[in-house]
Design a protein around this motif. Structure first.
Motif, PDB file in Angstrom:
ATOM      1  N   LEU A   1     -48.296   3.952   6.535  1.00 36.37           N
ATOM      2  CA  LEU A   1     -48.626   2.678   7.181  1.00 36.37           C
ATOM      3  C   LEU A   1     -47.552   1.688   6.769  1.00 36.37           C
ATOM      4  O   LEU A   1     -47.291   1.512   5.574  1.00 36.37           O
ATOM      5  N   ALA A   2     -46.930   1.061   7.760  1.00 39.07           N
ATOM      6  CA  ALA A   2     -45.941   0.029   7.464  1.00 39.07           C
ATOM      7  C   ALA A   2     -46.577  -1.334   7.659  1.00 39.07           C
ATOM      8  O   ALA A   2     -47.432  -1.518   8.531  1.00 39.07           O
ATOM      9  N   VAL A   3     -46.178  -2.288   6.821  1.00 39.30           N
ATOM     10  CA  VAL A   3     -46.584  -3.667   7.009  1.00 39.30           C
ATOM     11  C   VAL A   3     -45.319  -4.507   7.084  1.00 39.30           C
ATOM     12  O   VAL A   3     -44.417  -4.355   6.263  1.00 39.30           O
ATOM     13  N   GLN A   4     -45.225  -5.340   8.112  1.00 41.97           N
ATOM     14  CA  GLN A   4     -44.119  -6.275   8.249  1.00 41.97           C
ATOM     15  C   GLN A   4     -44.623  -7.646   7.833  1.00 41.97           C
ATOM     16  O   GLN A   4     -45.726  -8.038   8.216  1.00 41.97           O
ATOM     17  N   PHE A   5     -43.811  -8.367   7.058  1.00 39.87           N
ATOM     18  CA  PHE A   5     -44.298  -9.648   6.537  1.00 39.87           C
ATOM     19  C   PHE A   5     -43.140 -10.592   6.268  1.00 39.87           C
ATOM     20  O   PHE A   5     -41.973 -10.187   6.266  1.00 39.87           O
ATOM     21  N   ASP A   6     -43.483 -11.843   6.026  1.00 41.17           N
ATOM     22  CA  ASP A   6     -42.508 -12.849   5.616  1.00 41.17           C
ATOM     23  C   ASP A   6     -42.524 -12.904   4.088  1.00 41.17           C
ATOM     24  O   ASP A   6     -43.492 -13.378   3.494  1.00 41.17           O
ATOM     25  N   PRO A   7     -41.450 -12.410   3.449  1.00 41.80           N
ATOM     26  CA  PRO A   7     -41.461 -12.312   1.981  1.00 41.80           C
ATOM     27  C   PRO A   7     -41.464 -13.672   1.295  1.00 41.80           C
ATOM     28  O   PRO A   7     -41.717 -13.748   0.088  1.00 41.80           O
ATOM     29  N   ASP A   8     -41.181 -14.740   2.032  1.00 37.06           N
ATOM     30  CA  ASP A   8     -41.236 -16.065   1.416  1.00 37.06           C
ATOM     31  C   ASP A   8     -42.651 -16.623   1.391  1.00 37.06           C
ATOM     32  O   ASP A   8     -42.921 -17.619   0.732  1.00 37.06           O
ATOM     33  N   ARG A   9     -43.548 -16.000   2.128  1.00 40.27           N
ATOM     34  CA  ARG A   9     -44.943 -16.434   2.076  1.00 40.27           C
ATOM     35  C   ARG A   9     -45.704 -15.648   1.023  1.00 40.27           C
ATOM     36  O   ARG A   9     -46.563 -16.199   0.325  1.00 40.27           O
ATOM     37  N   LEU A  10     -45.434 -14.343   0.972  1.00 36.16           N
ATOM     38  CA  LEU A  10     -46.117 -13.495  -0.005  1.00 36.16           C
ATOM     39  C   LEU A  10     -45.112 -12.424  -0.407  1.00 36.16           C
ATOM     40  O   LEU A  10     -44.549 -11.764   0.452  1.00 36.16           O
ATOM     41  N   SER A  11     -44.892 -12.282  -1.712  1.00 41.56           N
ATOM     42  CA  SER A  11     -43.838 -11.374  -2.191  1.00 41.56           C
ATOM     43  C   SER A  11     -44.257  -9.917  -1.999  1.00 41.56           C
ATOM     44  O   SER A  11     -45.434  -9.605  -1.825  1.00 41.56           O
ATOM     45  N   ARG A  12     -43.294  -9.036  -2.103  1.00 38.37           N
ATOM     46  CA  ARG A  12     -43.571  -7.611  -2.020  1.00 38.37           C
ATOM     47  C   ARG A  12     -44.585  -7.187  -3.073  1.00 38.37           C
ATOM     48  O   ARG A  12     -45.526  -6.452  -2.786  1.00 38.37           O
ATOM     49  N   ALA A  13     -44.371  -7.661  -4.305  1.00 39.87           N
ATOM     50  CA  ALA A  13     -45.290  -7.262  -5.381  1.00 39.87           C
ATOM     51  C   ALA A  13     -46.716  -7.694  -5.036  1.00 39.87           C
ATOM     52  O   ALA A  13     -47.673  -6.936  -5.237  1.00 39.87           O
ATOM     53  N   ALA A  14     -46.855  -8.908  -4.501  1.00 39.32           N
ATOM     54  CA  ALA A  14     -48.191  -9.382  -4.144  1.00 39.32           C
ATOM     55  C   ALA A  14     -48.770  -8.557  -2.997  1.00 39.32           C
ATOM     56  O   ALA A  14     -49.980  -8.277  -2.959  1.00 39.32           O
TER      57      ALA A  14
END
Lengths: 224, 350
Positions: A59-72
């Motif tokens: 499962l891939a998730v695309q996100f804005d890393p400035d809103r929520l970091s990868r670790a989060a």
């Protein structure tokens, strides 16, 4: 976490995405849980969520890393996954898809039957007698990856892909069956054709099939 | 529909379109889960800058021209435009107009804009008209998906005889009304332009999801060698030639999500970089991912251009992304303020 789920890795997919990959073989139960995870994100999107994309065991998730970091994100996804029930409640539908087998519509049927040491009618009876489940919709719009092909009918992917596979082609590769929603290149063995509409951009939702849906094939006579 | 200023909406007639000219936007998101590709501009940064310069949202609908495509548009009631990407001479009626500039046009005078010069370097050019093109969304997006046959103008390349209406441009300063047909308000300083066309670019990569399945000497080879962009390069993927890259042992990959910039290694060992129109699933091992700020740089490489790869860490990729967003935000603030001096001071030089 359920033992059946096997191990789970969180892998990078560029700086704006991550990929969850399970170690186990693709299977209906895993696919249904992947869909349930995606639907949980839809219901409660974390900040910066763009979209989820399922794979056969990923499962891939695309996100804005400035809103929520990868670790989060990893923490969030792990916590949703851990509490997902083993058999999540999903809206599952059943479809019967009419297929004209063989001939020009299924140029690889004779070869597949030969490989299985069956005559074509026996092959068709086995193929149409099975119940399939959608593991994934993707690659092309609406293309269903169906589990449930009887083991005796499995064939490897063609060594040389066809440049053109007709829209509506019903095809198999390894233990999977699929329906080409539109003409495209393809490496699966084509055994028949259907007029079933897998995808219609004007319809809502546009894709006919969803992960977990049950599919049967009904042989249609050539003379129709 | 009329503009807030009481003007009629712009109208555009395609008088010539040859080659691959399509309407694109920032892409379709949310339907990859059923196989619908994201698509959108091949050089997302150039497209975003063209839109911002024209006073549009960064993801607005604009014209994309591949290679030596030609385009001529008859424009009525149009208040401005901008061009981005590798520059070629472009004429507005009989006058040359520059790339990377905000050009204000007088809506009471119709004009023809013509892009027909051959490109010598680079590949994708963008023309944004103020207000963007008003289209009916398909599956939540406006961009043309040529393979699926939807989006943009009936899902196909533009051809002469097509016509379209422009959208409104809320919050935009009053259109230029001088006697001359247009004026060049300013040009984006070179450091604020998209990376666009460079000779032998170095593309920054992050390890892909199968990175560790490749032996160390193969990864080193990938990072040390040059690769050439081949002719088999289109909106779906760019095939590269160079030293082959094979994993330790053949990998059976179950179909897995991929993204714009994923570097796949098929059995022949020649890398394929997935581009804007990539399928939603990939079946080959993924060695690396080109970082988001560099995918447009690769897109602008025509066949024969040499590229190199350099591994960076995630912090570097995020930093590059933030710097890019910040420079766009400064440009956006400057453009939105309507104060010419601050606009020019922030981002433009005349």
């Amino acid at each position: 976490m359920a033992a059946a789920a096997g191990s789970l890795e969180y892998l990078p997919l560029g700086e704006c995405g991550l990929l969850m990959r399970w170690s186990q073989e693709p299977a209906p139960r895993l696919s249904r849980r992947i869909r349930a995870l995606g639907e949980a994100l839809d219901r409660n999107p974390p900040p910066g969520f763009v979209e989820w994309v399922p794979g056969l065991r990923s499962l891939a998730v695309q996100f804005d890393p400035d809103r929520l970091s990868r670790a989060a994100w990893v923490g969030t996804l792990a916590s949703i996954w851990e509490v997902l029930p083993e058999n999540p409640e999903l809206q599952i539908r059943s479809f019967v898809v009419p297929v004209v087998y063989g001939g020009d519509y299924g140029p690889d049927l004779a070869g597949a039957a030969h490989a299985a040491r069956l005559d074509p009618d026996q092959w068709i009876a086995l193929h149409a007698g099975a119940v399939y489940e959608v593991l994934l919709v993707g690659f092309a719009p609406g293309f269903p990856y169906l589990a449930g092909l009887p083991e005796a009918l499995a064939v490897p992917r063609r060594t040389t892909p066809r440049l053109r596979v007709a829209a509506g082609s019903v095809a198999i590769a390894n233990r999977l069956c699929g329906i080409y929603p539109r003409e495209s290149p393809g490496g699966w063995s084509v055994i028949g054709r259907t007029e079933w509409v897998c995808f219609d951009s004007a319809r809502s939702p546009p894709a006919c099939f969803a992960i977990g849906d049950q599919v049967r094939f009904h042989p249609e006579p050539w003379s129709r | 529909m009329t503009r807030s200023g009481g003007l009629e909406s712009g109208r555009v007639f395609v008088t010539e379109a040859r080659g691959c000219v399509t309407l694109q936007d920032g892409g379709r998101h949310g339907l990859q889960r059923v196989g619908v590709g994201v698509g959108g501009a091949m050089d997302p940064h150039a497209a975003e800058l063209a839109n911002l310069l024209a006073g549009n949202p960064g993801e607005g609908v604009l014209f994309e021209l591949d290679g030596s495509s030609r385009l001529a548009l008859r424009c009525e009631m149009v208040t401005g435009l901008a061009l981005a990407g590798p520059a070629v001479p472009v004429r507005l009626d009989d006058h040359p107009v520059p790339f990377w500039a905000r050009i204000e046009t007088n809506p009471s005078q119709s004009f023809t804009i013509r892009i027909e010069a051959e490109l010598e370097t680079g590949r994708w050019r963008y023309l944004a008209l103020s207000g963007g093109c008003r289209l009916t969304p398909v599956l939540g997006g406006f961009g043309t998906d040529l393979r699926a046959g939807w989006g943009g103008m009936e899902g196909r390349v533009l051809r002469s005889g097509d016509r379209m209406t422009l959208g409104a441009t809320p919050g935009r300063p009053v259109a230029y009304s001088g006697r001359a047909g247009f004026r060049i308000l300013g040009q984006l300083s070179p450091q604020l332009r998209a990376p666009s066309v460079t000779q032998a670019p170095v593309l920054r990569i992050l390890p892909g999801s199968h990175w560790s399945a490749f032996p160390p000497e193969i990864r080193q080879r990938f990072l040390a060698a040059h690769y050439l962009v081949t002719k088999n390069s289109d909106r779906m993927g760019y095939r590269l030639s160079g030293p082959p890259l094979h994993p330790d042992r053949p990998l059976e990959i179950d179909s897995e999500p991929v993204t714009f910039g994923s570097i796949q290694i098929p059995p022949d060992g020649a890398p394929i970089v997935l581009m804007a129109d990539h399928p939603t699933q990939g079946g080959y091992p993924r060695l690396a991912e080109i970082i988001g700020t560099d995918v447009g740089t690769l897109a602008q490489c025509r066949p024969g251009v040499k590229v190199e790869f350099r591994e960076v860490d995630e912090q570097t990729a995020l930093q590059a992304r933030r710097e890019w967003r910040r420079s766009l935000a400064r440009l956006g603030v400057g453009l939105g303020s309507g104060e010419r001096d601050s606009f020019r001071g922030a981002a433009l030089h005349a």
